[in-house]
Design an enzyme around this catalytic site. Structure first.
Site, PDB file in Angstrom:
ATOM      1  N   HIS A  10      54.151  16.686 -11.074  1.00 45.31           N
ATOM      2  CA  HIS A  10      54.353  15.834  -9.891  1.00 45.31           C
ATOM      3  C   HIS A  10      53.024  15.565  -9.168  1.00 45.31           C
ATOM      4  O   HIS A  10      52.065  16.343  -9.289  1.00 45.31           O
ATOM      5  CB  HIS A  10      55.334  16.510  -8.929  1.00 45.31           C
ATOM      6  CG  HIS A  10      54.851  17.847  -8.469  1.00 45.31           C
ATOM      7  ND1 HIS A  10      53.928  18.000  -7.465  1.00 45.31           N
ATOM      8  CD2 HIS A  10      55.125  19.087  -8.916  1.00 45.31           C
ATOM      9  CE1 HIS A  10      53.674  19.271  -7.295  1.00 45.31           C
ATOM     10  NE2 HIS A  10      54.377  19.971  -8.172  1.00 45.31           N
ATOM     11  N   ARG A  61      60.074  16.930  -5.600  1.00 46.19           N
ATOM     12  CA  ARG A  61      58.726  16.401  -5.853  1.00 46.19           C
ATOM     13  C   ARG A  61      58.580  15.885  -7.287  1.00 46.19           C
ATOM     14  O   ARG A  61      57.848  14.919  -7.525  1.00 46.19           O
ATOM     15  CB  ARG A  61      57.654  17.444  -5.501  1.00 46.19           C
ATOM     16  CG  ARG A  61      57.769  18.799  -6.205  1.00 46.19           C
ATOM     17  CD  ARG A  61      56.888  19.820  -5.487  1.00 46.19           C
ATOM     18  NE  ARG A  61      56.793  21.135  -6.090  1.00 46.19           N
ATOM     19  CZ  ARG A  61      57.650  22.140  -5.901  1.00 46.19           C
ATOM     20  NH1 ARG A  61      58.721  21.964  -5.166  1.00 46.19           N
ATOM     21  NH2 ARG A  61      57.429  23.319  -6.461  1.00 46.19           N
ATOM     22  N   GLU A  88      59.702  24.666 -11.149  1.00 46.56           N
ATOM     23  CA  GLU A  88      58.482  25.459 -11.036  1.00 46.56           C
ATOM     24  C   GLU A  88      58.829  26.934 -11.186  1.00 46.56           C
ATOM     25  O   GLU A  88      59.977  27.353 -10.957  1.00 46.56           O
ATOM     26  CB  GLU A  88      57.804  25.194  -9.685  1.00 46.56           C
ATOM     27  CG  GLU A  88      56.501  25.960  -9.438  1.00 46.56           C
ATOM     28  CD  GLU A  88      55.486  25.820 -10.573  1.00 46.56           C
ATOM     29  OE1 GLU A  88      55.842  26.046 -11.746  1.00 46.56           O
ATOM     30  OE2 GLU A  88      54.323  25.504 -10.279  1.00 46.56           O
ATOM     31  N   HIS A 182      56.168  20.786 -13.262  1.00 49.87           N
ATOM     32  CA  HIS A 182      55.324  21.511 -12.298  1.00 49.87           C
ATOM     33  C   HIS A 182      54.154  22.214 -12.976  1.00 49.87           C
ATOM     34  O   HIS A 182      54.167  22.394 -14.194  1.00 49.87           O
ATOM     35  CB  HIS A 182      56.197  22.533 -11.577  1.00 49.87           C
ATOM     36  CG  HIS A 182      57.379  21.892 -10.931  1.00 49.87           C
ATOM     37  ND1 HIS A 182      57.390  21.488  -9.624  1.00 49.87           N
ATOM     38  CD2 HIS A 182      58.581  21.517 -11.454  1.00 49.87           C
ATOM     39  CE1 HIS A 182      58.550  20.907  -9.349  1.00 49.87           C
ATOM     40  NE2 HIS A 182      59.295  20.909 -10.438  1.00 49.87           N
TER      41      HIS A 182
END
Ligand code: DG2
Length: 247
Positions: A10, A61, A88, A182
């Site tokens: 992201h 995100r 993440e 991520h």
């Protein structure tokens, strides 16, 4: 015969900008991050890369980044699959802490152990913490596996089954696959794909908003190591990620 896999971290998030450990906390993109996502889509289009399907984490995100990139690549319409397995790494009790303050308080060795060691998770996050996801309904389906902290090895253990059961079949049906995720979930995937050792993965950092492209064989191995569309900019940005907290 190979198929194209595009990995995209992201764009800059509000907590990347503030230098806070984020993990599963659901922060949004900054204006800079939104610009990075738009440019990533423009880069894909300029390189003639047209994603046919999208896989994202459940975090905003990554979802925002995918939408902005696909919009600028004129591919907003493609099918989407989202999974917590692309989330993440859960950063445990570090979630919400300032990276520079954590470095100053615990010293560089402990700080880097938490950030980049293969199998040492940070301390677990209490379910009562304001930064806990214990009561977040988006994870209701994964009770029993809902983490309170994770090391990179834990991420590999939950991500590789998703790679094998969801992403690889898409590639093997001839599709170009975009994965937006991520820093650490993509480090886990890159480690698996490139066969990077437990020690050497500590030196791999993924910059925000920069497409990393692989050609994947039918057995799931890459034909060659992944390549950033803009290798020079990616190297500079990856070095800045490595140094986070230190200045
Ligand atoms: C960052 C990675 O994750 O941080 O959780 O703080 O990619 O979602 O912004 P992302 C976080 P580092 O492990 O690089 O410190």
């Amino acid at each position: 015969m190979t198929n194209t896999l595009i990995l995209l971290r992201h764009g800059q998030s509000e907590w990347n900008q503030k230098n806070l450990f984020t993990g599963w906390v659901d922060v949004r993109l900054t204006e800079q991050g939104r610009g990075e996502a738009v440019r990533a889509g423009e880069q894909l289009a300029a390189a003639g890369l047209q994603p046919d399907v999208l896989h994202t984490s459940l975090l905003s995100r990554a979802i925002q980044t995918a939408n902005l990139a696909l919009d600028s690549a004129d591919r907003l319409w493609i099918p989407v699959t989202r999974s917590w397995r692309l989330n993440e790494r859960h950063y445990g009790a570090l979630q919400g802490l300032d990276k520079a303050e954590t470095l100053a308080k615990y010293g560089e060795e402990q700080f880097m152990e938490w950030r980049r060691s293969f199998d040492t998770p940070p301390p677990a996050l209490d379910d009562a913490s304001e930064w806990s996801q214990a009561n977040d309904p988006r994870y209701d389906g994964i009770d029993g596996e809902r983490p309170q902290t994770e090391c990179l090895k834990d991420v590999i253990d939950r991500l590789v089954p998703y790679w094998e059961q969801s992403i690889l079949p898409d590639l093997n049906s001839g599709k170009t696959v975009l994965v937006t995720a991520h820093g650490n979930s993509l480090r886990a995937l890159v480690k698996h794909l490139d066969g990077i050792s437990d020690a050497d993965i500590a030196g791999v950092n993924i910059p925000t908003g920069m497409p990393l492209v692989y050609q994947i064989n039918a057995d799931g191995t890459p034909a060659a190591p992944g390549e950033y569309l803009d290798p020079e900019a990616a190297a500079t940005a990856a070095a800045a990620v490595a140094a986070q907290g230190k200045h």
